[in-house]
Design a protein around this motif. Structure first.
Motif, short mmCIF file in Angstrom:
data_model
loop_
_atom_site.label_atom_id
_atom_site.label_comp_id
_atom_site.label_asym_id
_atom_site.label_seq_id
_atom_site.Cartn_x
_atom_site.Cartn_y
_atom_site.Cartn_z
N MET A 1 1.04 26.81 -11.79
CA MET A 1 0.72 27.03 -10.38
C MET A 1 1.51 28.23 -9.85
O MET A 1 2.69 28.39 -10.14
CB MET A 1 1.05 25.78 -9.56
N THR A 2 0.82 29.07 -9.10
CA THR A 2 1.47 30.27 -8.55
C THR A 2 1.89 30.01 -7.11
O THR A 2 1.12 29.49 -6.30
CB THR A 2 0.49 31.45 -8.56
N THR A 3 3.12 30.35 -6.82
CA THR A 3 3.58 30.27 -5.44
C THR A 3 3.58 31.69 -4.85
O THR A 3 4.09 32.62 -5.47
CB THR A 3 5.01 29.70 -5.38
N SER A 4 2.93 31.83 -3.70
CA SER A 4 2.86 33.15 -3.04
C SER A 4 3.60 33.08 -1.72
O SER A 4 3.77 32.00 -1.13
CB SER A 4 1.40 33.53 -2.80
N ARG A 5 4.05 34.23 -1.27
CA ARG A 5 4.60 34.34 0.08
C ARG A 5 3.64 35.22 0.88
O ARG A 5 3.11 36.20 0.36
CB ARG A 5 6.00 34.96 0.06
N GLU A 6 3.42 34.85 2.11
CA GLU A 6 2.48 35.61 2.94
C GLU A 6 2.97 35.68 4.37
O GLU A 6 3.80 34.86 4.80
CB GLU A 6 1.07 34.98 2.85
N ILE A 7 2.46 36.67 5.10
CA ILE A 7 2.88 36.88 6.50
C ILE A 7 1.81 36.31 7.42
O ILE A 7 0.65 36.72 7.37
CB ILE A 7 3.08 38.38 6.80
N HIS A 8 2.23 35.35 8.26
CA HIS A 8 1.33 34.76 9.25
C HIS A 8 1.58 35.38 10.61
O HIS A 8 2.68 35.87 10.89
CB HIS A 8 1.54 33.25 9.32
N ILE A 304 7.78 41.59 0.57
CA ILE A 304 6.88 41.05 1.58
C ILE A 304 7.60 40.72 2.89
O ILE A 304 7.02 40.86 3.98
CB ILE A 304 6.15 39.79 1.02
N ALA A 305 8.87 40.33 2.78
CA ALA A 305 9.62 39.97 3.99
C ALA A 305 9.78 41.18 4.92
O ALA A 305 10.05 41.02 6.12
CB ALA A 305 10.99 39.40 3.62
N GLU A 306 9.60 42.38 4.38
CA GLU A 306 9.74 43.59 5.19
C GLU A 306 8.44 43.97 5.91
O GLU A 306 8.44 44.90 6.72
CB GLU A 306 10.19 44.76 4.31
N ALA A 307 7.34 43.31 5.58
CA ALA A 307 6.05 43.70 6.17
C ALA A 307 6.07 43.68 7.71
O ALA A 307 5.56 44.62 8.34
CB ALA A 307 4.92 42.85 5.61
#
Lengths: 327, 327
Positions: A1-8, A304-307
């Protein structure tokens, strides 16, 4: 299973976006279904046009989206093999699942970095190219103004006008950017729009008026351009960032009556109408880059945290050239 | 010796023009020189486009000028015979002396009154025709909005769009004018812009959006049109009377960013570019008038002393159709 991080989108910004308007969310991706691919994103784009969407199109508490380039990590779709590099609209996340729709394979030239395919060699460059050539229809010897000329699209548009033999004036938001436009990109003139009224500065730098204006700003920049425009001048309306922090992207213009006796056209356009032209454009642009005729800069943040920082910084003019996040 | 009366600009109006901004002056004309003709004016035109000139182009303490039709009273020019009827730009006076430049012979059709050659059969009609057909490029079945649709140009433009098979909405400044548009001119819908916000009224009457907008007003009308415009809509920018009482004809618009995703074009035009087309236009328009497909109204005042009233009344919307003065 892949864990992704995304910006909401946590809340809709009022005025300039702030970091608190966004939220980093970790999420387990479902197993791939038939026809689906898993994309590991490499670069994602942050564009001015995303700002109005923060007030309207993007949904609260869901991942944002936007242009990105990634590589295929796993594929249940015969059109895409593991390792393929694809342009997609599933930015603002580390990993994305797609059924293949809207993916465009990218095959970078050996001597051009992949990040360029997110800027000068991608939709950004094509926007500048089509806007200047097909919409503004600039001809040798014409007088051309590009606003936000140190931005992603503007910096390419201004150089294309130079290649076409025009006199080119650019505006930018700092003295450093103005120096870059004149010293590195070879514009004939440039000014810092924060240093004085745009109409006065532009008029001083356009003794022969203007035949074409590539508009990224609207507002005072468009008014200034209309006040010095020659008969049958063309405005290629690419963006109007001056209004993007207002709901409905309202930008205020007073000089539109000038277009009547001036027989001036103001022409809205979007790059999506020109995507079929991408291969031909990329071949021409690659040669211009090799010949040193087009230079480009990217402002790249990391992770991604910098987006959200990229979005906030973009709207404050902290970038030169394309604003990217490397994932 | 001929004595003429003419209207001078006594002072530049601020905001709406007033009678005191003008002065009636009596003047003895010099004897005709070689190549000169004496014109006795019959009709003169008062147009919205004259208002910005009162703030700029027209000179103080000199006769105003503008479109007129007169007959040749005396001629030292072999191109013009006594009795010829000529269109000229020497309005605002009873008699005018000309060297023949800019005179255009008018040969009215037997069944069409001479005054029509100052309105529907003249530059006014040609403006409407070219704006709707060559600039807005309306096609059968399209959705079209005309502002100031009870005005000289607007009333013709709206009927031409109907002839071309479009759904046509018009705006006007009184309930009487709205009734004329719907009941006599056959528009599909019309509204009184003084009765409520233009954007709300227009939206209610354009369920299929707008493909073309013939703009005579600018300001809130243009904003409203842009807010309901369909993809690839066209704005034919003929006039922006909403700004004409401001120095520089400033009119304020907020919705220009809509043109980008909408791929909308806003196209300034002036009839002078189309004058070569006048004979062909007049033949077509004469037939439409005979067939009852184009109706027109004129608001005619009488005597040169009334010309300032015509200008003041025009800017207050007191006319329906073309505002003329019979001399």
């Amino acid at each position: 299973m892949t864990t992704s991080r995304e910006i909401h989108l946590a809340k809709r910004p009022e005025g300039l976006p702030e970091l608190g308007d966004f939220r980093l969310v970790e999420r387990d991706l479902p197993a791939l279904g038939d026809g689906e691919v898993l994309i590991r994103q490499i670069y994602m784009s942050v564009d001015p046009a995303m700002r109005p969407r923060l007030s309207t199109d993007y949904k609260l508490d869901e991942a944002l989206f936007g242009g990105a380039i990634g590589s295929i990590e796993a594929s249940n779709n015969e059109k895409f093999a593991v390792g393929d590099v694809v342009h997609n609209q599933l930015g603002f996340r580390d990993f994305a699942v797609s059924n293949g729709e809207g993916l465009r394979k990218v095959k970078p030239e050996a001597d051009i970095p992949l990040s360029a395919y997110m800027s000068v060699m991608g939709g950004t460059g094509l926007t500048a190219y089509q806007g200047m050539i097909d919409v503004a229809k600039v001809k040798e010897g014409e007088q051309v103004f590009v606003s936000a000329a140190a931005g992603a699209v503007g910096s390419i548009a201004a150089q294309i006008a130079k290649i076409k033999g025009c006199y080119v004036v650019g505006s930018a938001g700092s003295d450093d950017k103005v120096a870059w436009l004149k010293d590195d990109l070879g514009l004939d003139a440039a000014f810092n729009y924060k240093a004085g009224p745009v109409n006065r500065q532009l008029r001083a730098l356009t003794p022969k008026g203007l035949d074409a204006y590539f508009d990224n700003v609207g507002g005072d920049h468009l008014d200034a351009a209309l006040s010095v425009m020659n008969v049958r001048g063309r405005v290629a309306a690419c963006g109007m960032i001056s209004g993007y922090n207002e709901f409905g992207a309202k930008t205020t213009v007073h000089n539109l009556a000038n277009i009547i006796y001036g027989r001036i056209s103001i022409l809205g356009f979007v790059v999506f109408d020109f995507m079929h032209f991408m291969p031909q454009f990329q071949a021409e642009m690659a040669q211009w880059i090799r010949d040193g005729k087009v230079k480009h800069r990217e402002t790249i943040l990391h992770g991604i945290a910098e987006a959200p920082h990229a979005m906030v910084g973009l709207m404050r003019g902290e970038n030169t050239g394309k604003m990217l996040v490397e994932l």
